[in-house]
Design a protein around this motif. Structure first.
Motif, mmCIF file in Angstrom:
data_model
loop_
_atom_site.group_PDB
_atom_site.id
_atom_site.type_symbol
_atom_site.label_atom_id
_atom_site.label_comp_id
_atom_site.label_asym_id
_atom_site.label_seq_id
_atom_site.Cartn_x
_atom_site.Cartn_y
_atom_site.Cartn_z
ATOM 1 N N LYS A 1 0.871 -1.167 0.000
ATOM 2 C CA LYS A 1 0.000 0.000 0.000
ATOM 3 C C LYS A 1 0.910 1.218 0.000
ATOM 4 O O LYS A 1 1.458 1.606 1.025
ATOM 5 N N LEU A 2 1.086 1.774 -1.178
ATOM 6 C CA LEU A 2 2.057 2.841 -1.390
ATOM 7 C C LEU A 2 1.411 4.204 -1.190
ATOM 8 O O LEU A 2 0.310 4.461 -1.684
ATOM 9 N N VAL A 3 2.114 5.068 -0.459
ATOM 10 C CA VAL A 3 1.658 6.439 -0.270
ATOM 11 C C VAL A 3 2.785 7.395 -0.653
ATOM 12 O O VAL A 3 3.907 6.959 -0.931
ATOM 13 N N GLN A 4 2.460 8.681 -0.651
ATOM 14 C CA GLN A 4 3.348 9.760 -1.089
ATOM 15 C C GLN A 4 3.483 9.722 -2.609
ATOM 16 O O GLN A 4 4.094 8.814 -3.183
ATOM 17 N N SER A 5 2.887 10.702 -3.257
ATOM 18 C CA SER A 5 2.721 10.667 -4.710
ATOM 19 C C SER A 5 4.046 10.556 -5.466
ATOM 20 O O SER A 5 4.139 9.818 -6.445
ATOM 21 N N ASN A 6 5.089 11.248 -5.012
ATOM 22 C CA ASN A 6 6.365 11.171 -5.722
ATOM 23 C C ASN A 6 6.987 9.782 -5.594
ATOM 24 O O ASN A 6 7.589 9.267 -6.544
ATOM 25 N N ALA A 7 6.843 9.169 -4.418
ATOM 26 C CA ALA A 7 7.376 7.816 -4.212
ATOM 27 C C ALA A 7 6.628 6.811 -5.085
ATOM 28 O O ALA A 7 7.236 5.917 -5.685
ATOM 29 N N ILE A 8 5.314 6.949 -5.157
ATOM 30 C CA ILE A 8 4.511 6.064 -6.011
ATOM 31 C C ILE A 8 4.931 6.216 -7.467
ATOM 32 O O ILE A 8 5.147 5.227 -8.184
ATOM 33 N N PHE A 9 5.064 7.453 -7.901
ATOM 34 C CA PHE A 9 5.442 7.756 -9.273
ATOM 35 C C PHE A 9 6.804 7.137 -9.607
ATOM 36 O O PHE A 9 6.983 6.515 -10.662
ATOM 37 N N THR A 10 7.764 7.294 -8.687
ATOM 38 C CA THR A 10 9.111 6.754 -8.907
ATOM 39 C C THR A 10 9.097 5.231 -8.960
ATOM 40 O O THR A 10 9.782 4.621 -9.793
ATOM 41 N N TYR A 11 8.321 4.609 -8.090
ATOM 42 C CA TYR A 11 8.230 3.141 -8.083
ATOM 43 C C TYR A 11 7.709 2.625 -9.425
ATOM 44 O O TYR A 11 8.266 1.686 -10.013
ATOM 45 N N ALA B 1 7.725 4.218 -12.312
ATOM 46 C CA ALA B 1 8.710 4.529 -13.355
ATOM 47 C C ALA B 1 9.833 3.506 -13.367
ATOM 48 O O ALA B 1 10.268 3.040 -14.431
ATOM 49 N N ASP B 2 10.328 3.132 -12.194
ATOM 50 C CA ASP B 2 11.383 2.114 -12.110
ATOM 51 C C ASP B 2 10.876 0.759 -12.582
ATOM 52 O O ASP B 2 11.556 0.048 -13.337
ATOM 53 N N LYS B 3 9.690 0.396 -12.142
ATOM 54 C CA LYS B 3 9.141 -0.929 -12.459
ATOM 55 C C LYS B 3 8.964 -1.124 -13.962
ATOM 56 O O LYS B 3 9.197 -2.228 -14.475
ATOM 57 N N SER C 1 10.785 8.482 -21.061
ATOM 58 C CA SER C 1 10.906 8.342 -19.607
ATOM 59 C C SER C 1 9.695 8.986 -18.947
ATOM 60 O O SER C 1 8.872 9.653 -19.596
ATOM 61 N N CYS C 2 9.618 8.821 -17.630
ATOM 62 C CA CYS C 2 8.512 9.419 -16.889
ATOM 63 C C CYS C 2 8.520 10.944 -16.996
ATOM 64 O O CYS C 2 7.464 11.580 -16.904
ATOM 65 N N ALA C 3 9.690 11.553 -17.214
ATOM 66 C CA ALA C 3 9.753 13.007 -17.370
ATOM 67 C C ALA C 3 9.011 13.461 -18.620
ATOM 68 O O ALA C 3 8.369 14.523 -18.620
ATOM 69 N N ASP C 4 9.079 12.676 -19.680
ATOM 70 C CA ASP C 4 8.345 13.011 -20.899
ATOM 71 C C ASP C 4 6.841 12.947 -20.661
ATOM 72 O O ASP C 4 6.086 13.798 -21.144
ATOM 73 N N VAL C 5 6.422 11.939 -19.934
ATOM 74 C CA VAL C 5 4.992 11.794 -19.637
ATOM 75 C C VAL C 5 4.508 12.978 -18.808
ATOM 76 O O VAL C 5 3.455 13.570 -19.079
ATOM 77 N N LEU C 6 5.306 13.365 -17.811
ATOM 78 C CA LEU C 6 4.944 14.494 -16.958
ATOM 79 C C LEU C 6 4.932 15.801 -17.749
ATOM 80 O O LEU C 6 4.063 16.655 -17.536
#
Length: 223
Positions: free
Chosen positions: A64-74, A76-78, A152-157
């Protein structure tokens, strides 16, 4: 529960929208639980699901992931959207942080008074043109994507952010041809094209109903 990620948030954009965008870009289907009452939020608190008493929360991979930046990074890595090495990742995060600063200014608009809203709109427009958009225009001068010439996730953002700006100022990219071309390339990516179609899980700009729901569920923040 299915094997799909399960997103807990409001039926609106907020801090979950970038996570929806990233999952969609990665081709990952997801389900959503919309918070509509204070009781739902308090139950999540009682169950110990919200580490810092905040949403969004994403349930995936047994966590159960919280904190939006942490979720986003997870995510992106996955799904290999976070660069090939440490140097690429730090550049991606640099671009991400700039975009989050800009998007946060837009995100709080619906919760401001009319007087504050106009001041904020003026500041967003000025800073976008003078501070933020030139950075991404320059970064895209000779490449298709921001980092490593690979999606990358930066392009999506960046796509999400520029579309948000165009909702407020349709001609804001007039003097940024590289960003306009970038938008065209991104919209042609099948997963992203699908997410941009009517009926997808992309949320519309926030309306009064969304604002009132957020204020009701998170009433402790607005009292």
């Amino acid at each position: 529960m299915s094997g799909k990620p399960l997103l807990y948030y409001f039926d609106g954009r907020g801090k979950m929208e970038s996570i929806r965008w990233l999952l969609a870009a990665a081709g990952v289907e997801f389900d959503e639980v919309y918070l509509t009452t204070r009781e739902q939020y308090e139950k999540l608190l009682r169950d110990g699901d919200l580490l810092f008493q905040q949403v969004p929360m994403v349930e995936m991979d047994g966590m159960k992931l919280v904190q939006s930046n942490a979720i986003f990074t997870y995510i992106a890595d996955k799904y290999n959207l976070h660069g090939k090495d440490l140097k690429e990742r730090v550049m991606i995060e640099t671009y991400n942080d700039g975009l989050r600063d800009l998007m946060t200014m837009i995100m709080i608009l619906p919760f401001l008074s009319q007087e504050e809203k106009q001041k904020q709109l003026d500041a967003i427009q000025r800073k976008s043109i003078d501070r933020y958009l030139p950075v991404y225009e320059k970064a895209l001068a000779n490449v298709e994507f921001l980092v490593g010439n690979k999606l990358s996730c930066a392009d999506v953002l960046l796509l999400e952010a520029t579309l948000m700006l165009e909702e407020k100022w349709p001609t804001i990219l007039t003097n940024f041809p590289k960003l306009q071309a970038f938008q065209g390339r991104m919209k042609a990516i099948p997963n992203i094209s699908k997410f941009l179609q009517p009926g997808s899980q992309r949320k519309p700009p926030p309306d009064e109903k969304y604002v009132n729901t957020v204020k009701e569920v998170l009433s402790h923040l607005f009292s």
